[in-house]
Design a protein around this motif. Structure first.
Motif, mmCIF file in Angstrom:
data_model
loop_
_atom_site.group_PDB
_atom_site.id
_atom_site.type_symbol
_atom_site.label_atom_id
_atom_site.label_comp_id
_atom_site.label_asym_id
_atom_site.label_seq_id
_atom_site.Cartn_x
_atom_site.Cartn_y
_atom_site.Cartn_z
ATOM 1 N N SER A 78 0.845 -1.197 0.000
ATOM 2 C CA SER A 78 0.000 0.000 0.000
ATOM 3 C C SER A 78 0.876 1.241 0.000
ATOM 4 O O SER A 78 1.978 1.227 0.538
ATOM 5 N N ASP A 79 0.369 2.288 -0.611
ATOM 6 C CA ASP A 79 1.072 3.570 -0.579
ATOM 7 C C ASP A 79 1.081 4.136 0.838
ATOM 8 O O ASP A 79 2.026 4.803 1.238
ATOM 9 N N GLU A 80 0.005 3.854 1.585
ATOM 10 C CA GLU A 80 -0.152 4.430 2.914
ATOM 11 C C GLU A 80 0.798 3.813 3.944
ATOM 12 O O GLU A 80 1.405 4.531 4.730
ATOM 13 N N TRP A 81 0.896 2.464 3.976
ATOM 14 C CA TRP A 81 1.604 1.797 5.064
ATOM 15 C C TRP A 81 2.596 0.746 4.602
ATOM 16 O O TRP A 81 3.077 -0.035 5.421
ATOM 17 N N GLY A 82 2.911 0.678 3.321
ATOM 18 C CA GLY A 82 3.820 -0.359 2.832
ATOM 19 C C GLY A 82 3.116 -1.702 2.773
ATOM 20 O O GLY A 82 1.897 -1.786 2.612
ATOM 21 N N ASP A 83 3.869 -2.790 2.905
ATOM 22 C CA ASP A 83 3.270 -4.128 2.875
ATOM 23 C C ASP A 83 2.410 -4.310 4.123
ATOM 24 O O ASP A 83 2.840 -4.027 5.238
ATOM 25 N N CYS A 84 1.191 -4.779 3.919
ATOM 26 C CA CYS A 84 0.252 -4.951 5.026
ATOM 27 C C CYS A 84 -0.565 -6.213 4.809
ATOM 28 O O CYS A 84 -0.628 -6.751 3.700
ATOM 29 N N TYR A 85 -1.176 -6.691 5.882
ATOM 30 C CA TYR A 85 -1.964 -7.921 5.804
ATOM 31 C C TYR A 85 -3.240 -7.798 6.624
ATOM 32 O O TYR A 85 -3.370 -6.936 7.498
ATOM 33 N N THR A 86 -4.162 -8.694 6.323
ATOM 34 C CA THR A 86 -5.392 -8.835 7.086
ATOM 35 C C THR A 86 -5.633 -10.322 7.286
ATOM 36 O O THR A 86 -5.286 -11.139 6.429
ATOM 37 N N GLY A 87 -6.190 -10.698 8.436
ATOM 38 C CA GLY A 87 -6.491 -12.097 8.720
ATOM 39 C C GLY A 87 -7.906 -12.435 8.295
ATOM 40 O O GLY A 87 -8.810 -11.615 8.421
ATOM 41 N N VAL A 88 -8.097 -13.653 7.791
ATOM 42 C CA VAL A 88 -9.414 -14.093 7.338
ATOM 43 C C VAL A 88 -10.134 -14.792 8.492
ATOM 44 O O VAL A 88 -9.572 -15.667 9.155
ATOM 45 N N MET A 89 -11.383 -14.381 8.709
ATOM 46 C CA MET A 89 -12.203 -14.901 9.808
ATOM 47 C C MET A 89 -13.353 -15.736 9.269
ATOM 48 O O MET A 89 -13.869 -15.483 8.181
ATOM 49 N N THR A 90 -13.767 -16.713 10.057
ATOM 50 C CA THR A 90 -14.918 -17.545 9.738
ATOM 51 C C THR A 90 -15.762 -17.704 11.001
ATOM 52 O O THR A 90 -15.416 -17.177 12.060
#
Length: 172
Positions: free
Chosen positions: A96-108
């Motif tokens: 991302s331009d805002e924060w560099g490499d970023c991730y999100t966790g997948v929920m079920t």
């Protein structure tokens, strides 16, 4: 952890996708971090990342915490796997331009027996499932949209207060 040129790499990233929402007049608002992606939204809101195997990652962990109780008095409850010292939480990542490499966790959905802790849980992947998460088609990923069995989980409720640290900048 993600695949890069066919090799597994371990990288530090920022937790949370910067999602730019629009105001009432259509103006972009300050980015908001979205830490968790709902599995049932992988074919919609999250599709542009979920459909591309190169945008999937594994979040290695040995346990995770949930806040349990009434607001202001919530305590930490830790969950881990009885038979696996290390597992992965299914994730998505991007630059991302805002924060560099970023991730999100997948929920079920959580196992019904654990609903008193939280109605959702991370998508838990065992080592033999990691390659599938990282390489399969989006349609094939739906096999992981299920609660992890409650009887395979170890639960440790604590009296430690769930303290949300004060955030600054673009975090919330």
């Amino acid at each position: 952890m993600r695949l890069a040129d066919g090799e597994m790499v371990l990288e530090q990233m920022t937790w949370g996708f910067p999602v730019v929402l629009r105001g009432k007049q259509g103006q972009p608002l300050k980015p908001k971090p979205v830490n968790n992606a709902r599995f049932d939204k992988l074919g919609a809101f999250w599709k542009r990342w979920a459909v591309q195997p190169g945008n999937r990652c594994l979040i290695p962990t040995s346990r995770y915490a949930e806040a349990v109780g009434t607001p202001g008095k919530m305590t930490e409850t830790w969950l881990s796997l009885k038979e696996e010292p290390l597992f992965a939480w299914a994730g998505l990542w991007r630059s991302s331009d805002e924060w560099g490499d970023c991730y999100t966790g997948v929920m079920t959905d959580n196992a019904p027996e654990l609903a008193h802790i939280h109605d959702r849980s991370p998508v838990v992947l065992l080592p033999e499932q990691w390659q599938t998460w990282l390489t399969a088609s989006l349609d094939d990923l739906y096999q992981f949209d299920r609660p992890f069995p409650a009887d395979a989980m170890q639960i440790k409720a604590t009296s430690d207060l769930w303290a949300r640290p004060k955030m600054k900048g673009n975090e919330q």
